[in-house]
Each structure stands twice: as structure tokens, then as C-alpha cells.
Write an enzyme that holds these catalytic residues in place. Structure first.
Site, mmCIF file in Angstrom:
data_model
loop_
_atom_site.group_PDB
_atom_site.id
_atom_site.type_symbol
_atom_site.label_atom_id
_atom_site.label_comp_id
_atom_site.label_asym_id
_atom_site.label_seq_id
_atom_site.Cartn_x
_atom_site.Cartn_y
_atom_site.Cartn_z
ATOM 1 N N ASP A 210 0.891 -1.153 0.000
ATOM 2 C CA ASP A 210 0.000 0.000 0.000
ATOM 3 C C ASP A 210 0.935 1.211 0.000
ATOM 4 O O ASP A 210 1.464 1.598 1.045
ATOM 5 C CB ASP A 210 -0.899 0.004 1.230
ATOM 6 C CG ASP A 210 -1.924 1.147 1.193
ATOM 7 O OD1 ASP A 210 -1.660 2.148 0.503
ATOM 8 O OD2 ASP A 210 -2.965 1.044 1.856
ATOM 9 N N HIS A 211 1.142 1.796 -1.177
ATOM 10 C CA HIS A 211 2.212 2.790 -1.296
ATOM 11 C C HIS A 211 1.972 4.018 -0.425
ATOM 12 O O HIS A 211 2.906 4.727 -0.084
ATOM 13 C CB HIS A 211 2.411 3.204 -2.761
ATOM 14 C CG HIS A 211 1.291 4.024 -3.329
ATOM 15 N ND1 HIS A 211 0.182 3.468 -3.925
ATOM 16 C CD2 HIS A 211 1.108 5.366 -3.395
ATOM 17 C CE1 HIS A 211 -0.623 4.428 -4.337
ATOM 18 N NE2 HIS A 211 -0.094 5.590 -4.028
ATOM 19 N N HIS A 273 -6.152 2.622 1.160
ATOM 20 C CA HIS A 273 -5.457 3.838 1.583
ATOM 21 C C HIS A 273 -6.153 4.542 2.748
ATOM 22 O O HIS A 273 -5.530 4.857 3.766
ATOM 23 C CB HIS A 273 -5.351 4.830 0.419
ATOM 24 C CG HIS A 273 -4.595 4.316 -0.758
ATOM 25 N ND1 HIS A 273 -3.618 3.359 -0.658
ATOM 26 C CD2 HIS A 273 -4.662 4.638 -2.080
ATOM 27 C CE1 HIS A 273 -3.132 3.119 -1.862
ATOM 28 N NE2 HIS A 273 -3.744 3.882 -2.736
#
Length: 519
Positions: A210-211, A273
Site C-alpha cells: 500500500d504505497h 489507503h
């Protein structure tokens, strides 16, 4: 084992300077001997993020001298063709300055394997390539497999890795797999995906990217909360009125119609996110910042989330129509290439969530994400209650709003504190003012890209920033009822491109006597 310099570990452990305290977290962690295999290396993610991040890590001296990068894709390329693709991607997208000496050392470890995901010969070639790199580059049998591919191919690739012995690790070796979101499309598919992955790789070898969790500002949430005594006493329902978490994009879907249609804004962003951001905001203080301690506290938050009973009043969804964005006239969602006119996919989603804990009881969390909104911004706003007594006239405070602490995740990373101050002059007039902290103005070193941090953590085997399958499943348990409700209740509302979403989203907060922030 280490040599006399103390810098090389056959087991792939981080390099350690024996003259320094190994517990000093200020020292950079450098990956030990290893390699990275990228499936889907021809895609946008690889070209714009992964390959530039690998170069930036090498430029910062955080990769071992023998690091190898193997690309796997359906292209008839030789190694030198692949090297040219990486070169062009790095030149265009790398954060750090391009240096020939760094490039040449890195490029010596480049290899390319052509083939399909169901091609046994290609995976045999991949196994031989990795074995050769172990011998020539000293990668020590340590390899990470990055699945930068559509989720429908995950099981094919993981099955091939198992079938050809690529997932097996010997003594003092490691093999890891990196999975890009989405982690399923609902709770059922997430569990199916986890079953496929866990059959081949142990849980400690699975890294779900999950950047957003790799962004410096997201990590700073923990530092700001727990390193400063001024925030913790007011970080609760006694003082906080509500929390708004926003991820707004000014772009449309671009060329992602094949992925996006049928997925939509809630599955694409809120499930991962925004729920992860909410967990970091709402979690209790962990005993330490190791992976297990952080996960325990985040999972407690996700387990405590309760949806309001009236989803019709406490959720909103929309689909953008033609309008103006960035001074340019843009088409509506249904006019985008390859989008069917009958599509009911939402490009805007907003939810009201309640965290039923002693700390947060009665404090609503408003989450929203949309495309083709007024501007690109991601932020978390902690909005405080009004002072219980204001000894001012109404005219003196008519422009005064709630105090707020706003954490800007992107693009202008920083923190803003909004509070009331007297306007200069003889009258007692109070207005909002902002006290601002910006990363760019306070630190001389620019923030690393999220993928730099995350790729390095994969190579180091450090998983604090990666959600485990328990967190993924808990997130789907929260979102599934909302998506199912929407599926049963017609089309989404519409909103003009360049605006801030459908009217139903504003009404959702207006019923509670609140308004959305306009970043």
C-alpha cells in the site's frame, strides 16, 4: 557471517558497521546480497515508480554492489533492450540525479526473461537466470518477486513459482513475494487470494504493497502523535468534533478503464489507503514500532469500526460528467474510452464511520475519495470542538470556525494548525489564522518516494508498513455492506468535473451540522 569489514552477510542481512551502535536508527539500513524480479515490467507502475525507485536506492548507496534486477514480460527483448527501457524510465522519472557510475554498476545486474505467465519454458529460464545471478553477482539465493500485474494473474504466477521451485529457500536464504493492491474485490475474493499466496509463501514472506503507507507524511502521523506531549491529551472525543480524511484527484481514469470500471472509488482507494490512514489516526499507542505491535493496534481500530444504520443518509457516491478541469474541457466518465453507457461505477465515494472505543465514541470519521475533483490533494483533518464558552459578541467571532489540525499527505507535505486570533485594531474581532509546517522548508533532504522505502523494506525483510491479510479482511468487512447497498439502489449521482463531488456528499455532512473542508 561477515567479512573483516563487517559489511557482507551471506544470509542477506543488512550491512552493519561494527564501529557503530547497531541500535542507532539514524544510520541507513543497507540491503544485503539480493535480487528483485518484476513481473509486468512493461507496465506504467514499473516504468514510472519501480525502476526509478531501484535506481534512487542505488544512487543513495542502499543496495548491495551485486544487486540484480530481472524483468519478466511478454516482449521479445534481449538484456540490452531491457537495460535501455530501464535507462529511459530512470532518466525521466528518477528523484535523484542521474550518475553514469551508479547506472553502469546497476545495469550489470540487469536480465530479461520473455514469456507468458503460463509458459513453463519461460519460468525454467527464470530459474536458470536466478541461479546464474547467484553465481555471477553473489545474490546469495535471496530474491523478491514483485507482482506488478493484474490480480487475475496472481494465482498463475504464484503457482508457477511453486511449480518451478522458485519459492523454495535454502538455509540462510530468503524468497519473498510482493503483491500490489487491490487485494481482492470483496471479502470472499480477498480470502481466496490469501489462500493462494499462503499455500506457497509463509506469512512473513508476503508483502502487500500500500504505497500510501510508505509516504513520509503518513509515517509522520506516528511521530507527531507519540513524540509530542501536546497532542495526546486532546486526541480523543473530549476535544475532537470529527475527523475528515480526503484523497482528491483532479485527473480522470486515463487508460485504466479495463481495471477501474466495475471496481470504483470505494474499492480502489477507501478500502486500502483511507482505512489505513484512519487506523493510524485512531490507534492507541503501540508498545513499540515493530511490525507486530503496529498491526495489533491497527487491527483493534478496524475491528471497532461500526457503520451507521442508515446507509442512505451516511454514504454518498457520484460519477463525474463533462466539465472543466485545470483550464481544459474534459469528458464525463461515460464518455471515456471503453466505458459502457450503462456503467454504474462510482468515481466518487464518501462514508461516515464510527470507531466504537472509549477514545473515539461519538466522533464520526468522514472518508471521501473522488476523481476529477477541484484539485489533487490528500489530507487528514482533525477538527476540534468549539470552546465551551466564548466571552465575545457574535459579530466578533462570526468568521471563526473550528480549530483544526490538518496533516497534508500530498502534494505539499506538511502540517497546518488552524486557530483563532485577534485581528489588529481596536475592536475585539477574531478570525482564523494558520500556522504551517512544510517538509520542504524545514529539511534540506527531499523526502524519498514511497516506493523507495517500501522496496528497501522488502529487501530488508522489515514489514511494519505492509498490511497483513487480517487487516485486509477487516477492511473488506467494513466496506462490503456499503458496496452491496449501492449495487441494490440504482445509479450514482452525478457531479461536474472540476467540482468537489455530488450534492449528496454535502448533504451527508449537513445533516450532522458540518461541512466538508475545501482544501
Amino acid at each position: 557471517m561477515t567479512d573483516e569489514t563487517g559489511l557482507v552477510s551471506a544470509a542477506g542481512a543488512p550491512f552493519v558497521n561494527p564501529l557503530r551502535d547497531p541500535g542507532d536508527r539514524r544510520l541507513p539500513r543497507i540491503a544485503g546480497p539480493c535480487g528483485l524480479v518484476i513481473f509486468g515490467v512493461t507496465g506504467d507502475l514499473s516504468r514510472k515508480k519501480l525502476m526509478p525507485a531501484v535506481y534512487d536506492l542505488a544512487s543513495r548507496g542502499l543496495l548491495p554492489p551485486g544487486f540484480s534486477l530481472v524483468g519478466f514480460a511478454r516482449r521479445d527483448w534481449a538484456d540490452q533492450d531491457f537495460a535501455q527501457i530501464v535507462h529511459d524510465a530512470v532518466k525521466e522519472h528518477a528523484r535523484t540525479e542521474f550518475r553514469e557510475e551508479v547506472w553502469h554498476q546497476l545495469a550489470e545486474g540487469f536480465r530479461f526473461v520473455p514469456g507468458d505467465f503460463n509458459d513453463d519454458i519461460a519460468f525454467d529460464t527464470l530459474r536458470q537466470t536466478i541461479t546464474d545471478l547467484d553465481r555471477v553477482r553473489g545474490t546469495g539465493g535471496n530474491h523478491a518477486f514483485y507482482l506488478s500485474i493484474p490480480p487475475r494473474f496472481f494465482s498463475d504466477v504464484i503457482g508457477q513459482l511453486k511449480e518451478h521451485g522458485l519459492a523454495q529457500q535454502g538455509p540462510d536464504q530468503w524468497r519473498r513475494v510482493v503483491v500490489e493492491k487491490p487485494f481482492g474485490s470483496d471479502l470472499r475474493t480477498a480470502r481466496e487470494l490469501n489462500a493462494v499466496v499462503s499455500e506457497v509463501f509463509p506469512s512473513g514472506s508476503v508483502f502487500r504493497i500500500d504505497h500510501y503507507l510508505g509516504k513520509e507524511t503518513v509515517q509522520n502521523i506516528l511521530a507527531m502523535r507519540f513524540a509530542n506531549a501536546m497532542f495526546e491529551p486532546i486526541w480523543n472525543s473530549n476535544y475532537v468534533d470529527h475527523v475528515q480524511i480526503t484523497m482528491a484527484e483532479d485527473i480522470g481514469i486515463g487508460g485504466r478503464a479495463g481495471y477501474y470500471d466495475g471496481i470504483g472509488a470505494a474499492r480502489d482507494v477507501i478500502q486500502n489507503h483511507l482505512l489505513q490512514l484512519m487506523a493510524l489516526i485512531a490507534m492507541e499507542e503501540p508498545t513499540s514500532f515493530d511490525a507486530q505491535s503496529l498491526r495489533i493496534e491497527k487491527e483493534k481500530v478496524l475491528r471497532s469500526v461500526v457503520l451507521p444504520r442508515r446507509l442512505d443518509l451516511n454514504t454518498a457516491r457520484g460519477q463525474y460528467t463533462a466539465g472543466w478541469a485545470g483550464g481544459v474541457q474534459v469528458p464525463g466518465y461515460l464518455d471515456e474510452q471503453d466505458i459502457p453507457q450503462s456503467s454504474r461505477t462510482e468515481t466518487y465515494a464518501a462514508l461516515t464511520l464510527n470507531v466504537e472505543t472509549r477514545r473515539w465514541g461519538g466522533v464520526p470519521f468522514y472518508l471521501r475519495h473522488g476523481k476529477r475533483l477541484g484539485r489533487r490533494v490528500t489530507e487528514v483533518a482533525i477538527v476540534f470542538k468549539r470552546a465551551p464558552h466564548l466571552p465575545f459578541s457574535k459579530t466578533a467571532t462570526e468568521e471563526l470556525t473550528h480549530n483544526a489540525l490538518v496533516i497534508r499527505v500530498q502534494p505539499d507535505e506538511g502540517v497546518t494548525l488552524r486557530f483563532g486570533s485577534k485581528v489588529p485594531g481596536t475592536a475585539m474581532e477574531i478570525r482564523d489564522v494558520n500556522m504551517d509546517f512544510a517538509y520542504g522548508g524545514s529539511f534540506t533532504e527531499s523526502s524519498p518516494e514511497a516506493y523507495e522505502r517500501l522496496i528497501l523494506d522488502v529487501l530488508l525483510g522489515e514489514p511494519p508498513l505492509f498490511p497483513r491479510h487480517e487487516e485486509v479482511e477487516l477492511s473488506w468487512k467494513i466496506l462490503d455492506p456499503v458496496v452491496e447497498y449501492w449495487a441494490e439502489h440504482g445509479k450514482p449521482d452525478t457531479y461536474d468535473a472540476g467540482t468537489w463531488g455530488p450534492p449528496s456528499a454535502d448533504k451527508m455532512l449537513a445533516r450532522d451540522g458540518r461541512t466538508w473542508r475545501r482544501p
